[in-house]
Design an enzyme around this catalytic site. Structure first.
Site, PDB file in Angstrom:
ATOM      1  N   ARG A 128       4.344  24.528  87.183  1.00 17.63           N
ATOM      2  CA  ARG A 128       3.584  24.841  85.965  1.00 17.63           C
ATOM      3  C   ARG A 128       2.618  23.706  85.644  1.00 17.63           C
ATOM      4  O   ARG A 128       2.865  22.553  85.964  1.00 17.63           O
ATOM      5  CB  ARG A 128       4.550  25.034  84.796  1.00 17.63           C
ATOM      6  CG  ARG A 128       5.485  26.215  84.990  1.00 17.63           C
ATOM      7  CD  ARG A 128       5.907  26.862  83.697  1.00 17.63           C
ATOM      8  NE  ARG A 128       6.421  25.948  82.698  1.00 17.63           N
ATOM      9  CZ  ARG A 128       6.250  26.128  81.386  1.00 17.63           C
ATOM     10  NH1 ARG A 128       5.579  27.172  80.947  1.00 17.63           N
ATOM     11  NH2 ARG A 128       6.756  25.268  80.521  1.00 17.63           N
ATOM     12  N   LYS A 161      17.800  20.499  87.127  1.00 19.99           N
ATOM     13  CA  LYS A 161      16.914  21.604  87.540  1.00 19.99           C
ATOM     14  C   LYS A 161      17.140  22.012  89.006  1.00 19.99           C
ATOM     15  O   LYS A 161      16.961  21.228  89.927  1.00 19.99           O
ATOM     16  CB  LYS A 161      15.457  21.179  87.331  1.00 19.99           C
ATOM     17  CG  LYS A 161      14.458  22.271  87.669  1.00 19.99           C
ATOM     18  CD  LYS A 161      13.179  22.078  86.900  1.00 19.99           C
ATOM     19  CE  LYS A 161      12.072  22.941  87.463  1.00 19.99           C
ATOM     20  NZ  LYS A 161      10.967  23.119  86.540  1.00 19.99           N
ATOM     21  N   ARG A 203      12.448  20.554  75.145  1.00 19.22           N
ATOM     22  CA  ARG A 203      13.209  19.377  75.586  1.00 19.22           C
ATOM     23  C   ARG A 203      14.402  19.165  74.663  1.00 19.22           C
ATOM     24  O   ARG A 203      14.291  19.367  73.450  1.00 19.22           O
ATOM     25  CB  ARG A 203      12.357  18.104  75.511  1.00 19.22           C
ATOM     26  CG  ARG A 203      11.173  18.096  76.448  1.00 19.22           C
ATOM     27  CD  ARG A 203      11.610  17.704  77.864  1.00 19.22           C
ATOM     28  NE  ARG A 203      10.491  17.696  78.772  1.00 19.22           N
ATOM     29  CZ  ARG A 203      10.004  18.757  79.411  1.00 19.22           C
ATOM     30  NH1 ARG A 203      10.561  19.936  79.235  1.00 19.22           N
ATOM     31  NH2 ARG A 203       8.990  18.656  80.239  1.00 19.22           N
TER      32      ARG A 203
END
Ligand code: ATP
Ligand code: BTN
Length: 322
Positions: free
Chosen positions: A118, A183, A317
């Site tokens: 992204r 992730k 976040r």
């Protein structure tokens, strides 16, 4: 003459054992010169394959390589599968061919020289280490509906991985898949508008399978891979499963909208009731995360009450202030 990718794949198969093998032995087995073996090994290292090279012993893989099989994919998928050893970006391929593709067609590569994430970030894509997958879809819907669509892709990835025995998965808005809080997978949905108001979509998914150490060292946030959980992963099964699940979920989304996915999203949402920050370019908003709304926006309780935020440039976040 044997294609250089075919030769590189043969070398990787011979390097697949636990032991070091010599360059002479590889050359003999494949009926090629020692120089040719050297060149192929150098080429593989440049593509991100981790290979130990020790003068007196020879070569050994430092981390496993998982390759898909083009014939198995083509047999398992009803749509077309465009398979490459190397490509710039599987999303790029799909976007360049939107007029020739049908919904459900996929592009898979073993390595991307320009893998993208992204907001212009790079997605590191070493050869044979991970999954790099893009599915073409086309929708009559407008841009506003696409945030919802991008959320369900995360749900599809979670469903397919859980079916393969992976536990400990979570979703972070808008569409990152986490494993044990780090992730594991990134999703990039890119679109091209059509004259009639519809959209061509390139739904790109990267899943970290077995991260080579030297590549992982360049990633600027905690990451995970599937190496401990599914050490012998059937990459073909993962790809075929993903193509089917995505096609099914995208069809349901078109008929019923995001409502049909709210329970699946909630089950995996990692931020529920946690203190978070929403990053909107240079500014940020703090609040307590309350899940998603009907459009796929993120909902926060802030000092102004309940607020929704939506858009491709927003990041979520965890907040460390509370
Ligand atoms: P957000 O999506 O919330 O804005 P993000 O930091 O996850 O935040 P993205 O652009 O979605 O940003 O994803 C790219 C980031 O993913 C990289 O900057 C890197 O930190 C991480 N990452 C994990 N695995 C990889 C990988 N194989 N290649 C590159 N980056 C990876
Ligand atoms: C992110 O989290 O920033 C999204 C990463 C998306 C990576 C995948 S890999 C397959 C497809 N091709 C690309 O160039 N990007 C996506």
């Amino acid at each position: 003459m044997v294609d250089h990718w075919h030769r590189k794949r043969e070398i990787l198969t011979l390097l697949g054992s636990e032991k070091f093998v010599s360059g002479e032995w590889l050359a003999q087995e494949l009926g090629v010169s020692r120089t040719a073996i050297n060149k192929h090994i150098e080429g593989l290292i440049e593509l991100g394959v981790a290979i130990y090279s020790v003068k007196s012993k020879g070569y050994k893989l430092a981390s496993p390589v998982r390759l898909a099989n083009e014939d198995t994919l083509k047999f398992g998928i009803k749509n077309r599968c465009f398979y490459f050893n190397q490509i710039d970006s599987t999303n790029g391929f799909v976007l360049q061919h939107v007029n020739e593709l049908e919904r459900g067609d996929i592009c898979v590569a073993e390595c991307q020289s320009g893998g993208r994430g992204r907001r212009g970030k790079a997605w590191l894509s070493p050869y044979g280490s991970h999954l790099y997958f893009t599915q073409y879809w086309q929708t009559a819907g407008n841009m506003a509906q696409l945030m919802g669509l991008s959320l369900i892709v995360g749900c599809s990835v979670v469903t397919v991985l859980e079916r393969l025995g992976v536990t400990g998965l979570g979703l972070k808005w808008p569409n990152d898949v986490y494993l044990d809080g780090k992730k594991l997978s990134g999703i990039l949905v890119e679109l091209q508008g059509q004259a009639d108001g519809g959209c061509h979509l390139a739904i790109g998914i990267g899943i970290n399978l077995f991260m080579p150490q030297q590549i992982g060292a360049h990633i600027d946030q905690p990451w995970s891979d599937l190496s401990d959980i599914v050490p012998v992963l059937d990459k073909n099964r993962l790809i075929v499963g993903l193509q089917k699940q995505l096609s099914q979920d995208l069809t349901v989304f078109e008929q019923q909208g995001l409502t049909a996915f709210i329970d699946r999203w909630k089950k995996s949402d990692i931020f529920m009731d946690k203190s978070v920050n929403i990053l909107l370019g240079d500014s940020s908003v703090s609040g307590v995360y309350q899940g998603i709304d009907e459009q796929g926006g993120v909902v926060l309780t802030t000092d102004k009450g309940k607020q929704s935020f939506i858009g491709g440039e927003i990041s979520l976040r965890a907040s460390f202030t509370k």
